[in-house]
Motif scaffolding. Structure first.
Motif, PDB file in Angstrom:
ATOM      1  N   ALA A   1       0.826  -1.208   0.000  1.00  0.00           N
ATOM      2  CA  ALA A   1       0.000   0.000   0.000  1.00  0.00           C
ATOM      3  C   ALA A   1       0.861   1.258   0.000  1.00  0.00           C
ATOM      4  O   ALA A   1       0.567   2.234  -0.698  1.00  0.00           O
ATOM      5  N   LEU A   2       1.918   1.244   0.776  1.00  0.00           N
ATOM      6  CA  LEU A   2       2.808   2.404   0.819  1.00  0.00           C
ATOM      7  C   LEU A   2       3.500   2.623  -0.522  1.00  0.00           C
ATOM      8  O   LEU A   2       3.581   3.747  -1.025  1.00  0.00           O
ATOM      9  N   ASN A   3       3.991   1.554  -1.110  1.00  0.00           N
ATOM     10  CA  ASN A   3       4.690   1.668  -2.393  1.00  0.00           C
ATOM     11  C   ASN A   3       3.773   2.169  -3.503  1.00  0.00           C
ATOM     12  O   ASN A   3       4.205   2.862  -4.425  1.00  0.00           O
ATOM     13  N   ALA A   4       2.507   1.809  -3.425  1.00  0.00           N
ATOM     14  CA  ALA A   4       1.557   2.190  -4.473  1.00  0.00           C
ATOM     15  C   ALA A   4       1.321   3.690  -4.528  1.00  0.00           C
ATOM     16  O   ALA A   4       0.834   4.213  -5.537  1.00  0.00           O
ATOM     17  N   THR A   5       1.686   4.416  -3.483  1.00  0.00           N
ATOM     18  CA  THR A   5       1.479   5.866  -3.489  1.00  0.00           C
ATOM     19  C   THR A   5       2.292   6.549  -4.590  1.00  0.00           C
ATOM     20  O   THR A   5       1.944   7.662  -5.014  1.00  0.00           O
ATOM     21  N   LEU A   6       3.353   5.916  -5.043  1.00  0.00           N
ATOM     22  CA  LEU A   6       4.157   6.502  -6.110  1.00  0.00           C
ATOM     23  C   LEU A   6       3.348   6.704  -7.385  1.00  0.00           C
ATOM     24  O   LEU A   6       3.680   7.566  -8.205  1.00  0.00           O
ATOM     25  N   ASP A   7       2.290   5.929  -7.559  1.00  0.00           N
ATOM     26  CA  ASP A   7       1.486   6.030  -8.776  1.00  0.00           C
ATOM     27  C   ASP A   7       0.539   7.226  -8.774  1.00  0.00           C
ATOM     28  O   ASP A   7       0.095   7.653  -9.843  1.00  0.00           O
ATOM     29  N   TRP A   8       0.247   7.756  -7.596  1.00  0.00           N
ATOM     30  CA  TRP A   8      -0.768   8.811  -7.569  1.00  0.00           C
ATOM     31  C   TRP A   8      -0.446   9.997  -6.675  1.00  0.00           C
ATOM     32  O   TRP A   8      -1.116  11.030  -6.737  1.00  0.00           O
ATOM     33  N   PHE A   9       0.585   9.917  -5.855  1.00  0.00           N
ATOM     34  CA  PHE A   9       0.876  11.010  -4.924  1.00  0.00           C
ATOM     35  C   PHE A   9       1.218  12.295  -5.669  1.00  0.00           C
ATOM     36  O   PHE A   9       2.040  12.302  -6.584  1.00  0.00           O
ATOM     37  N   ASP A  10       0.575  13.388  -5.266  1.00  0.00           N
ATOM     38  CA  ASP A  10       0.823  14.706  -5.855  1.00  0.00           C
ATOM     39  C   ASP A  10       1.256  15.654  -4.741  1.00  0.00           C
ATOM     40  O   ASP A  10       0.440  16.050  -3.900  1.00  0.00           O
ATOM     41  N   PRO A  11       2.543  16.034  -4.709  1.00  0.00           N
ATOM     42  CA  PRO A  11       3.022  16.902  -3.628  1.00  0.00           C
ATOM     43  C   PRO A  11       2.334  18.257  -3.583  1.00  0.00           C
ATOM     44  O   PRO A  11       2.359  18.933  -2.546  1.00  0.00           O
TER      45      PRO A  11
END
Length: 209
Positions: A173-183
């Protein structure tokens, strides 16, 4: 004169970028473009060197990829280990897990191209590359398993929780944030708090019976 020329060639630096410079450039390219789209020539061009210069440091593209995968995990592993180790003895389980979750997530989103590249291209690389990276990956997984097992032995985690499955679910779940995280829409720190809240406290309101 010929001997002097040979001597000068031998004494000259092989290339100004160096091994770490090649890795830095390659990690950025793999993070941005994926495994299949990046060639040795593309890495050399981005680094401002001749393609043949890469062979002073690496025998192949996949050798570069293995090094990037290893560094990507080692960075997260070391930061997570340090964050947990720095906590005072007797720290409660929630604080420990929040530190581990937050450190992993911030390392992915804030630290370097290596951590991002690791997550994004691991599923694209040949099996031989995955096998070469396996010891480094297993070491980090073992760190999490040991941490979760200690908390379970202390009674902080339910006794019927499967540690391996919990670790897979959590890191996945943590790794999947790379696909959608917008700073631009929130910080990694705020996101880590949200994830910790969900994992540690759940999402359903308790109904009074």
């Amino acid at each position: 004169m010929a001997d002097g020329t040979v001597s000068k060639v031998k004494d000259a630096p092989r290339n100004p970028v160096g091994r770490e410079g090649v890795l830095d450039v390659a990690a950025r390219l793999f993070r941005e473009q994926g495994y299949g789209s990046v060639s040795l020539r593309k890495i050399a061009d981005a680094a401002g060197i001749k393609a043949g210069s890469i062979y002073y440091h690496f025998g192949s593209k996949d050798e570069i990829v293995v090094a990037i995968l290893d560094v990507g995990i080692q960075v997260v592993h070391e930061k997570m280990r340090q964050a947990v180790s720095a906590l005072p003895e007797g720290t409660d389980a929630e604080t420990i897990l929040r530190a581990a979750i937050g450190t992993h997530l911030r390392a992915l989103l804030d630290v370097s191209d290596y951590t991002s590249a690791n997550v994004r291209i691991f599923g694209q690389v040949p099996q031989s590359v995955r096998d070469a990276n396996l010891p480094t990956r297993r070491a980090y997984e073992a760190e999490w398993d040991a941490l979760l097992s200690r908390l379970q032995e202390r009674g902080a985690l339910k006794p019927d929780v499967d540690i391996r499955r919990l670790r897979l679910m959590l890191i996945g779940a943590l790794n999947a944030t790379l696909d959608w995280f917008d700073p631009d829409r929130g910080s990694a720190e705020a996101l880590s708090r949200t994830y910790a809240d969900v994992f540690l406290n759940g999402i359903l309101e308790r109904q009074d019976s």
